[in-house]
Design a protein around this motif. Structure first.
Motif: not given
Length: 328
Positions: A89-92, A94, A98, A100, A203, A207, A211, A215
């Motif tokens: 679940r971490s944006i790391r 991706v 990201v 954020t 973006y 990308q 995403w 999802r």
């Protein structure tokens, strides 16, 4: 508690982003909680973010041999934060950066075109306002009355309005009314809105493609809580004939919230239902979510045959099939 991974971050208050991070593993998170004086009863899963003072950082470095030294950066204003690493679940996870918590430096580089904050923290707003004053950014603020549907969930009873703050690069001001229109479209959020939002933020196409595909795979699509239910062989055939656009109306079903990070729970649902051959994953409109949850936010929810057609009218996309297995 079992072994877990954690992340220390040095957050630059001037450029409002993380500038140094270190990941480390502990055998017993309770020992780490003792160092930062966290109440284990309030946060038994260590899900919160914790501000770390110099003495706590020194204790963490010594106890877990982390070697985290933000002072070596010689930056004037830094805060140190601790969080638990979240698998899946971490944006790391991706494969691109990201935006954020990197909004400000990316906008200064011209890689991000727009930033949007709802009920923004004063420190965040101050960090961006400095660049408005320097003439690099454009800012607009919108105040909207709190929607009646959200009032029961507001912690502060005096919080009667939603405050949206937008920043763009100079020359990109058109993105603000476009984004505002997108959020006021009055229909459920979907892949098309997600794509438009990503384009307005700045973006790249690949990308946004990644995403949305991610999802769809992880949680059954864009927007809302992912739900699941078991289906038997007849129910699976029914869904196949329906083109996976509806749940079977052959018998009552029990709906659960789907957690993409916990295969053991979802696999257990199959094991508990002797007639189950697959797990159906789906998403519902916000209207149906509110009606379904109605005081029970964790589930499960027992749905009779008469209710299923109404559920099907509120599906946001196709029904995905997970954990397919042979008929018992």
């Amino acid at each position: 508690m079992s072994q877990a991974s954690f992340i220390l971050s040095a957050f630059d208050l001037n450029f409002w982003c993380s500038v140094l991070e270190a990941k480390f593993t502990v055998d017993d998170p309770a020992t780490l909680q003792a160092i930062i004086d966290a109440d284990i009863d309030d946060d038994p899963d260590f899900a919160g973010f914790y501000s770390i003072d110099p003495s706590e950082l020194n204790a963490i470095n010594q106890r877990f041999d982390v070697g985290f030294d933000p002072a070596s950066l010689n930056l004037p204003e830094i805060e140190v934060w601790l969080e638990r690493a979240r698998k899946g679940r971490s944006i790391r996870d991706v494969p691109y950066l990201v935006h954020t918590n990197f909004e400000l430096p990316l906008m200064l580089e011209g890689r991000k075109k727009l930033a949007r904050f709802t009920d923004v923290l004063p420190k965040t707003e101050e960090a961006f306002d400095r660049w408005v004053e320097k003439g690099l950014f454009h800012k607009e603020v919108f105040l909207e009355p709190m929607p009646a549907s959200l009032k029961p969930y507001v912690i502060d009873p005096d919080h009667s309005a939603v405050r949206d703050v937008y920043y763009t690069l100079k020359g990109e001001e058109w993105r603000i009314p476009a984004m505002n229109l997108l959020w006021k479209a009055g229909v459920g959020w979907n892949e098309h809105f997600e794509r438009l939002e990503g384009m307005l933020f700045g973006y790249e196409d690949w990308q946004i493609d990644w995403w949305i595909a991610h999802r769809n795979k992880q949680s059954g699509g864009i927007g809302g809580v992912p739900f699941c239910c078991t289906v038997d062989s007849e129910g699976l055939k029914w869904m196949e004939l329906a083109g996976f656009k509806a749940l079977p109306t052959l018998a009552e079903i029990q709906i659960h919230i789907y957690d993409p990070d916990d295969d053991t729970v979802t696999a257990a649902l199959l094991a508990e239902d002797e007639s189950a051959v697959a797990l159906a994953l789906f998403k519902l409109s916000l209207e149906m979510q509110r009606k379904l949850l109605d005081g029970n936010t964790r589930g499960p929810w027992q749905i009779n045959r008469v209710q299923i057609p109404e559920i099907n009218c509120h599906l946001k996309r196709q029904v995905d099939v997970l954990f397919r297995q042979s008929a018992p």
